[in-house]
Structure formats: structure tokens, C-alpha cells
Design a protein around this motif. Sequence first.
Motif, PDB file in Angstrom:
ATOM      1  N   ALA A  80      40.070 -24.624 -55.417  1.00  0.00           N
ATOM      2  CA  ALA A  80      38.857 -24.811 -56.313  1.00  0.00           C
ATOM      3  C   ALA A  80      38.729 -23.754 -57.286  1.00  0.00           C
ATOM      4  CB  ALA A  80      37.606 -25.206 -55.581  1.00  0.00           C
ATOM      5  N   ILE A  81      38.827 -22.539 -56.836  1.00  0.00           N
ATOM      6  CA  ILE A  81      38.600 -21.331 -57.775  1.00  0.00           C
ATOM      7  C   ILE A  81      39.379 -21.256 -59.020  1.00  0.00           C
ATOM      8  CG2 ILE A  81      38.333 -18.765 -57.798  1.00  0.00           C
ATOM      9  CD1 ILE A  81      36.017 -19.313 -56.565  1.00  0.00           C
ATOM     10  N   PRO A  82      40.677 -21.455 -59.026  1.00  0.00           N
ATOM     11  CA  PRO A  82      41.120 -21.100 -60.193  1.00  0.00           C
ATOM     12  C   PRO A  82      40.737 -21.746 -61.277  1.00  0.00           C
ATOM     13  CG  PRO A  82      42.735 -21.773 -58.430  1.00  0.00           C
ATOM     14  CD  PRO A  82      41.542 -21.868 -57.940  1.00  0.00           C
ATOM     15  N   SER A  83      40.195 -23.123 -61.433  1.00  0.00           N
ATOM     16  CA  SER A  83      39.765 -23.713 -62.621  1.00  0.00           C
ATOM     17  C   SER A  83      38.656 -22.637 -63.345  1.00  0.00           C
ATOM     18  CB  SER A  83      39.450 -25.048 -62.483  1.00  0.00           C
ATOM     19  OG  SER A  83      38.186 -25.414 -62.131  1.00  0.00           O
ATOM     20  N   PHE A  84      37.725 -22.385 -62.431  1.00  0.00           N
ATOM     21  CA  PHE A  84      36.534 -21.567 -63.070  1.00  0.00           C
ATOM     22  C   PHE A  84      37.060 -20.104 -63.419  1.00  0.00           C
ATOM     23  CE2 PHE A  84      32.828 -18.675 -62.124  1.00  0.00           C
ATOM     24  CZ  PHE A  84      32.095 -19.088 -63.264  1.00  0.00           C
ATOM     25  N   HIS A 105      33.892 -29.665 -67.273  1.00  0.00           N
ATOM     26  CA  HIS A 105      35.012 -30.067 -66.301  1.00  0.00           C
ATOM     27  C   HIS A 105      35.449 -28.825 -65.447  1.00  0.00           C
ATOM     28  CE1 HIS A 105      34.848 -34.390 -66.992  1.00  0.00           C
ATOM     29  NE2 HIS A 105      34.974 -34.119 -68.279  1.00  0.00           N
ATOM     30  N   LEU A 106      35.812 -27.975 -66.248  1.00  0.00           N
ATOM     31  CA  LEU A 106      36.635 -26.619 -65.274  1.00  0.00           C
ATOM     32  C   LEU A 106      35.281 -26.174 -64.441  1.00  0.00           C
ATOM     33  CD1 LEU A 106      38.263 -24.922 -68.139  1.00  0.00           C
ATOM     34  CD2 LEU A 106      39.488 -26.245 -66.314  1.00  0.00           C
ATOM     35  N   THR A 143      35.488 -26.528 -59.796  1.00  0.00           N
ATOM     36  CA  THR A 143      35.569 -25.363 -58.863  1.00  0.00           C
ATOM     37  C   THR A 143      34.129 -25.581 -58.205  1.00  0.00           C
ATOM     38  OG1 THR A 143      36.386 -23.817 -60.289  1.00  0.00           O
ATOM     39  CG2 THR A 143      34.847 -22.957 -58.538  1.00  0.00           C
ATOM     40  N   PHE A 144      33.053 -25.929 -58.691  1.00  0.00           N
ATOM     41  CA  PHE A 144      31.489 -25.897 -58.134  1.00  0.00           C
ATOM     42  C   PHE A 144      31.048 -27.000 -57.288  1.00  0.00           C
ATOM     43  CE2 PHE A 144      31.662 -21.651 -60.433  1.00  0.00           C
ATOM     44  CZ  PHE A 144      31.429 -21.103 -59.319  1.00  0.00           C
TER      45      PHE A 144
END
Lengths: 508, 140
Positions: free
Chosen positions: A200-204, A235-236, A240-241
Motif C-alpha cells: 500500500a505505502i508506495p502510492s502515497f 486516488h494515490l 494507501t490509506f
Amino acid sequence: MVLELAKPRPIWQIMFSTHHTDVGLLYTIMSIAFFFLGGALALGIRAELFLPGSQIIGDSMTFNRMFTVHGTTLIFLFLLPFASAVGNYFVPIMVRYKDMAYPKLNAIAFWMIPPGGALIWLGFADFSWYATPPYSAISAPGPAADMWIFGLKILGVSSVLGSINFVVTILKCKHPDLPLSKVPLLAWSFLSSSLIVLVAIPSFAAALVMLLTDRLGVTGFFDPAKGGDPIAYQHLFWFTFHPEVYVLVIPAIGMMYEIIPRFSRRPIFSQSSGIFAFVVLSIVGFSSWAHHMYATGMSFTEKTVFMVGTLAAAPASAMHVFNFIATMWGARMRFATPMMWSVGGIALFFSAGAGGVANAAMPFDFITHDSYWVVGHFHLFVMGTIAFGSIGFLYYMFPYITGRMYNETMGKIHFIMSFIGTVMVFFTQHVLGLYGMPRRVFDYMPLPEYIIMNQITSVGAMIIGASMALWLFNMLYSSAKGKEANMDDPWGLGGKYYYPHQAKTPHH
Amino acid sequence: MSGHSNWPEWIYVAVVICLLTYVGAEAWNVERIVEHTPAEAEVIKVTGQQWFWTFEHEDGTKEVGELHLKKGKPYKFEITAKDVNHSFNIHDYVVLQDAIVGRLNTVWFAPDKAGEYTIQCREYCGLLHYNMRATLYVEE
Ligand code: HEM
Ligand SMILES: [Cu+2]
Ligand SMILES: [Cu+2]
């Protein structure tokens, strides 16, 4: 045995240690410190909203900065690090390994948090915890906003490093005689939440960099005037969240899986259903992120897809509730403080989930979105479920950390006051939302319904605040003066308080 | 694996799934109906900016901070923002749609009661977000 305070060591020995229980202790102390700092901001916010008009906070900008730092602190500097504290203490023991897989990396992940936290607190940004552009790109005052972005960047990297460590420890360092299916559910919870973090974290992380370069004026990723799209950020961010909310809640459920069977004096009803629910949630949790964006102008089809994705994740959460109730059904339970917090947390988890399903139903979300309903909804999770689970678990770890017992009566009063306060605050906020009060507001229209409900909320918050002060006193006093704990069975459950007790810590 | 039969749990999961399916189907159906904009709806252009609302009627007349509409007639709002994002909200009529820079979002309603209603901003937009309101006057 780890008797941190009974056998005092110089503080620098703990600070420069890479041993998992020492890093766990550092995580514990730091996260609790941030819990009180962030909580203090919440009390300020509630005091301001006790009446319409300006009360104790002179201007709305200060107020906006307060709720931004409040949310950021409690999510990134309390809930996540506290979960890491528990994982550090327990995961190596539960997979029967001497330490975390990469002890140095573990210490580095911890030491990234203080600078991240310092940037957030010294900057004191105002754009709320989800920093949406164009506001965050063109309008939010710097350097606060830039410091927040850097702070989150650091915390994100720390979280990824910590997760890699948990995954490797569980999958690669597990004792060969211990099959994965027999690994306790608390350790399983860290496996699933860590895997979610890694996906999840990479997009944020990408969104933060793009936001920063937008702020510097060199790009226009999110600026329509330069051909960018502000919705892309959302969306990004939510990719993640939304999964990240499961990263927060899964370890708390894992903590309850440790406490509920222990204090019910019987094994968990179904280990396999617990594992199944964790795994399903980690996968299906990725199908619902845009339920936060119904009102941004999505098409009917898009909304339908994300509603179905959201509803699909609910049965997995419901399975945990079943597992807990089935374990407690007809059992000889002992309602010591950790058990009270867990059971209270499960009750609030259930009501929060029901509210979540209502939110997900798209026509209803147009009533509740960005109103106080949403504040009530997610606080039933973050406070009612996750913080309750965590506080209960800290009581559970207390003898392990200090070698002493906390004061049981004070612990129970702490729980009862917090439970009453939580119900007063967050159930009332749902109703406030139905009456149309927007969230993130410094002031509200002086309607009689708004005033009375805000007052109930503020009084509830003060009750929680008072109970937390009692908790702090109990922890500090008992760690120095409490009576010595019976380390084999601190609560007289007849079983063995075996996991923590087995931790031999040859400090290396 | 746990050695005892698990059928109560499966029944429970089945019940939960049925409830969720019902909620989902009902929501889908209601949303489908409310999103169907009548062809004769009059267009009102709505612009949000820090920290006020501007409305433009089909005949070109503009209003700032207030909006006058006729009871019983359908209206379609075309919503956008000038500086940062806002969210256009008439809570009493469950009208809620984000005002996004560079986009035109639409939502429709037909006021059925004369009176004064609050229009407010529901998306955080900075300093005076809390006070970004307008008044809707529904006239006979
Ligand atoms: C598991 C723990 C959960 C946590 C920690 C959590 C947390 C949150 C947070 C922080 C927000 C608000 C975000 C913001 O706008 O600032 C939110 C909104 C939302 N949650 Fe949850 N949530 C959880 C579970 C659920 C579940 C199980 C559902 C549905 C079945 C759900 C449905 C929603 C929806 C639809 C919204 C959007 C509401 C809106 O903005 O209009 N949540 N949640
Ligand atoms: Cu979500
Ligand atoms: Cu606003």
C-alpha cells in the motif's frame, strides 16, 4: 525475564541497543508520549467547540493546525509505533527466534520516528491529515506544509523497514518445528499488516514527492492549470490509506486474540478462521479505496464497484467478532483490566463496523460524507477499537516490562470512564453529522441541536482526558512502587503467562 | 483444523453476507433513481472559491452568497471551483457534490418546500472554510 525497571540500566544502554525487547520498550515509551501530546490537542479542539463562537483559540488557522497535527500524531506517532512495540516484544518470541531478523534495521526504523515526529510538531501544518491538492499545493502556508511532507516521508520509510523485518522474521526465522498454521494469531496479525504496508505505502510515497515538487512550482501533477489532476492525488492517497486502516486495526485484533483466550481460560475458538479472516481482509482491503471519493464526481458504475468492494471486506471483520464471542461463550472469564479493555473494544468495533456499512451505501454517504458522522465513524475504530485494544495490551505487558503490578482498581476506573466518554463523544458525533454539521470547522451555526450535541461531545472528551491522567499516574506510580508481580501468573488465571515470561534476554 | 465443527460460524457468515447483499442492492437501486436528472431541469452554474459561492442562472444573472429558486421546479447544478477544492452542500435536500478545480460536477434537485436553507462548504479549504456559507431562498 525482562524487568526493565527492577534492574535499572543506564538509559543509553537501552537507547543504543538493538535487542528486540529494548527497541520494543523505546517504541512503547515514545508512542505513549505522543498519545498524550495528540490527546492534549483533542481536548483543546473540544474546549473550543463547547460553544459556538471563539472560545479559547483565537483564530481558525491555529484551530486548523491543531486538528491536522492531532490526527497525524495519533495515527502515525501513536497507533503505528505502538503496534510496532507489541510486535517487537512478541513476534520473535512467538516464532521462537532470538531477535528480529535484522536487529540493526529494526533500531534504525525506530530512530527514524523521532525526527519525523519533530518535523510534524515543529511545522504544525494546517491542511488536515490528507493534505489534498490544490489546497496543499498552492494555498497551504509553508514551511509547515513542507515539513509535514518530509515528516511523513520519513515515517513511511520507517514503516516499510519495520514491515520487511516482521515479514522476514515470521517467514524465515520461524522455528523449523513450528508450522505457520500454529503461529499464534498475534504474530499472524503482524504478518498480514506488514504485507499490506509493503503493497500500500508506495502510492502515497509517490504522491508525497509529486506534491512536494508541485509546491516548489517545478511540476503540475495535481494542478489543472498545468494540465494536472487534483483527483489523481486522492486516488494515490486512498489507495494507501484505506488498506492502511486495516494495518492499524489488524494488530489490535491480534492483541485481543492474545488476551481474550487467556482471560477466558480456554484456547481460541478457531485459529484457522482467525488466520483466514486476516488473509482475506489483507487482500479484499485493496478493493475499496474510492469509497472516500463518492462525492468527487465519480460515475455511477465507479461508485457501484467501490461500494461492492467495500461491502466485500465486511464479512472478514465480522468473523473476528464471532471468534471472540464463541471463545468467551460459557467460559470462566476473569474481568481483569486487560480483558475489560478488549471486550469493550470488541463491542465498539462491532458498532463502528455497522456505521461503516452505512457509509459505504452510496446514497447514504451523500448525507454523511465530510460531516461529523465520519469523524464519529472512524474514531470508533481508531479510539474505540485500536486504542482500546492497545491500552488493554499495555496493561497486559505491564508486569512483563516492569516486574510489578499496576493498580487494578485504578485500571478498572480508567476503563469505565474511557468507555463512557468514548460512547458520549463518538456516538453523538454520528448524530451531529446527520444534522449536517461539517467536519474540520472552527465554528458552527448556533442552532440549539448543534450546541447541545457539541457540549455532550466536549464533556465526554474531558471524561476521557481525566481517565487518561489517572492512567498515566497509575503507570508511573506502579512501575516504581507497585507490588511485585507473580511472573508466572500475574492475574491468577491458573494457566501460564508464558510468552513474555519465556523471553530470556541475553543482551547482545 | 481446530478439531471441532464450525457450522455455526458458516451460518453466521452467510447471514452477514445476505444482509450486506441486501444493503448493496438497495443502495444501488436508490442511487440509480436519484441520479436520473429530468430533461427539463434548469441549469445553475455554481462556483466555489475561497470563501464564498457564486451562482449563475440560465439567463445570465449572477448571485453571490444567495440563491433564489422556485418551489417545485427541478434544477441541475453544474459545480466547479476556482482556486482550491470545495464541496457544495444543501444538507436539508441531501445535495452534496465536490467543487473541483478544472472539473464540472453535476447534481440535481427539486425543492418542494418554500423557505430559507443553508448552503455550506463541506470540504476543508483553508482559513475561513468554517464560514463558507450561502443562503438558499425557495420561493412560491
Ligand atoms: C477497520 C478499521 C477502520 C478504520 C480504522 C477506518 C477509518 C476510517 C477513516 C480514518 C475514515 C475517514 C477518512 C477521512 O476522510 O479523513 C473512514 C471513512 C470511511 N470508512 Fe472507515 N474505517 C474502518 C473500517 C471501515 C469499514 C469496515 C467500512 C465499511 C464496511 C468503512 C467504510 C468507510 C467509508 C465508506 C468511509 C467514507 C466516509 C466518508 O468520507 O463519507 N470503514 N474510515
Ligand atoms: Cu476507507
Ligand atoms: Cu470549505
